[in-house]
Design an enzyme around this catalytic site. Structure first.
Site, short mmCIF file in Angstrom:
data_model
loop_
_atom_site.label_atom_id
_atom_site.label_comp_id
_atom_site.label_asym_id
_atom_site.label_seq_id
_atom_site.Cartn_x
_atom_site.Cartn_y
_atom_site.Cartn_z
N HIS A 64 12.82 0.22 -2.39
CA HIS A 64 12.40 1.47 -1.73
C HIS A 64 12.87 1.37 -0.28
CE1 HIS A 64 9.44 2.42 -5.00
NE2 HIS A 64 9.38 1.10 -5.09
N HIS A 181 7.47 3.25 -14.13
CA HIS A 181 6.29 2.59 -13.56
C HIS A 181 5.13 2.96 -14.48
CE1 HIS A 181 3.68 1.57 -9.87
NE2 HIS A 181 2.85 1.85 -10.85
N ASP A 306 11.19 -4.92 -6.17
CA ASP A 306 10.26 -3.85 -5.78
C ASP A 306 10.00 -3.91 -4.26
OD1 ASP A 306 8.64 -1.65 -5.81
OD2 ASP A 306 6.94 -2.64 -6.78
N HIS A 310 6.02 -1.42 4.26
CA HIS A 310 5.11 -0.62 5.08
C HIS A 310 4.91 -1.41 6.36
CE1 HIS A 310 4.05 1.92 1.63
NE2 HIS A 310 3.92 0.81 0.92
O1 DOR Z 1 3.22 -1.12 -4.55
C1 DOR Z 1 4.04 -0.24 -4.69
N1 DOR Z 1 4.66 0.32 -3.64
N2 DOR Z 1 4.32 0.18 -5.92
C2 DOR Z 1 5.05 1.30 -6.14
O2 DOR Z 1 5.20 1.70 -7.25
C3 DOR Z 1 5.62 2.06 -5.00
C4 DOR Z 1 5.78 1.18 -3.84
C5 DOR Z 1 6.07 1.95 -2.57
O3 DOR Z 1 6.97 2.79 -2.60
O4 DOR Z 1 5.43 1.71 -1.57
#
Ligand code: DOR
Length: 441
Positions: A64, A181, A306, A310
């Site tokens: 991401h 997911h 994954d 953040h």
């Molecule tokens: O923990 C997660 N964060 N799982 C997800 O499916 C999305 C991801 C995010 O984009 O922050």
């Protein structure tokens, strides 16, 4: 004919489809032109790989990178810089950006943004939503599209396909493998009070419990079988799902993440708090061992990071207002090399899971193998190097890693994308020249 190579990697131990052995690698026009004893060959540039392992570049098929809309966490330049520092030569990026990648304009916008800024090759998923189901068959065939991604349970962002009827329409919409997911949204809603009442990230695997994951995966597999549409179950976390997936190899492939193979509850929540919070959650050591058994038996097709950055400020909000997700694109290869050094898997299996597996699952025909005619995407690795993972070495804009302070054995020392050396000894080299990944129709 001029037999000079553009690049010659000499003296390393190469992990090829034929096994592990001493082999030089000759590169011409961005492709692997020759493998084997190339003594006496001429080259414009030579890399000495003695003492090093020569691996195919890692394909991280679940990242991401937050652009557009959430660039304070990451963007395509910082995310792909982190990738190549970690031996990753291609990334498949997820659609839960702002706006979400749900139409041709949003997909083309990401491809435009990547041009001249991406350090590695890129492809982008299109998110499924009730509004775009009828367009998915066309969207998944667009250049640079990695395929369709479904969120059965809500996570970061607004994308959601929660009912079987819509999910079946998604599966009937096209042909390529659909990445999913699998967490059951009705159950997540029903149980949200568990998280809201406890204000403790250790509640995360109780709220999003084993049954939440197993129920969604069971529903998905039934629909995949009925529609005969192949699916790829992302970040599998439970023994129950592994058992179900073993019954459905004809329609379903399986991904696990390094963090689910490395961390275990409750210890990770005690030590890391919300930094360990992700969806689906880190679970008990018993489930972690089931995932390792699935690696050992060959059931797992892909390891993906994954990578879900953040900021620390966002992560510091009181649970459950803290966002789920942790970075991982830069640390995936070193962590998995450390697991190789500890004897948990072989280097051949690592290459199968991090390189050949993603290429096979998604149909990236020229990537994931050290073989003649393939793209010259290569990671040179020092298998004996011991170093500690630290926050200050993290190139992701979020600037932290849940593995801070962990010593691992086995580090990438150079990354080569289509014959261009883009990382050497932890430094970025040249210009970002990533291109869209080409897929089989
Ligand atoms: O923990 C997660 N964060 N799982 C997800 O499916 C999305 C991801 C995010 O984009 O922050």
């Amino acid at each position: 004919m001029d037999d000079t190579f553009d690049l010659l990697i000499r003296g390393g131990r190469a992990v090829t489809p034929g096994g592990v052995g001493d082999a030089d690698v000759g590169v011409r026009s961005g492709r692997i032109a020759a493998l084997g004893d190339l003594a006496g060959a001429k080259a414009l540039e030579t890399l000495d790989a003695s003492g090093l392992l020569v691996l195919p570049g890692v394909i991280d098929s679940q990242v991401h990178f937050r652009e557009p809309g959430l660039e304070h966490k990451e963007d395509l330049a910082t995310g792909t810089a982190a990738a190549v520092l970690g031996g990753v030569t291609a990334v498949f990026e997820m659609p839960n950006t702002r706006p979400p990648t749900i139409d041709a304009a949003a997909l083309d916008d990401k491809l435009d943004r990547a041009r001249g800024r991406a350090w590695c090759d890129v492809a982008f998923f299109v998110g499924a939503s009730p509004e775009n189901v009828d367009a998915l068959g066309e969207l998944e065939r667009r250049p640079g599209c990695a395929g369709v991604k479904v969120f059965m349970g809500s996570s970061t962002g607004s994308l959601l396909v929660e009912d079987d009827e819509t999910l079946e329409r998604v599966l009937r919409s096209g042909h390529r493998r659909v990445a999913v997911h699998a967490e059951d949204e009705p159950r997540l809603r029903e149980r949200h009070g568990i998280a809201a009442d406890r204000h403790d990230p250790a509640a995360h695997p109780d709220w999003r419990d084993v049954e939440t994951a197993v129920r969604a995966t069971r529903r998905l597999l039934a629909l995949a079988r009925r529609t005969r549409r192949p699916v790829h179950v992302l970040h599998v976390t439970t023994a129950g799902e592994a058992a179900l997936l073993a019954e459905h190899k004809d329609v379903a492939s399986m991904e696990v993440t390094p963090q689910h193979l490395t961390f275990a509850a409750p210890e990770c929540y005690e030590r890391l708090g919300t930094l360990a919070q992700m969806n689906p959650p880190i679970r008990s050591a018993e489930h972690r061992e089931a995932l390792w058994r699935a690696v050992a038996t060959g059931l797992v097709d892909v390891v993906g990071s994954d990578h879900a950055p953040h900021t620390l400020e966002e992560k510091a909000r009181p649970y459950p207002d803290s966002p789920s997700g942790m970075p991982g694109v830069q640390t995936m290869l070193p962590l998995m090399l450390d697991h190789v050094a500890a004897g948990r898997l072989t280097i051949e299996r690592l290459v199968d899971l991090l390189c050949a597996g993603p290429a096979r699952v998604y149909g990236a025909a020229t990537k994931g193998r050290l073989a003649a005619g393939f793209d010259a995407d290569i990671a040179l690795v020092d298998p004996g190097a011991r170093r500690t993972i630290t926050n200050d070495a993290i190139a992701s804009r979020c600037g932290w890693t849940p593995f801070d302070g962990m010593e691992v054995r086995g580090w990438p020392v150079a990354t080569i994308v289509r014959g261009r050396v883009v990382m050497r000894d932890g430094e970025l080299l040249g210009e970002p020249s990533g291109r869209p990944v080409a897929f089989l129709p």
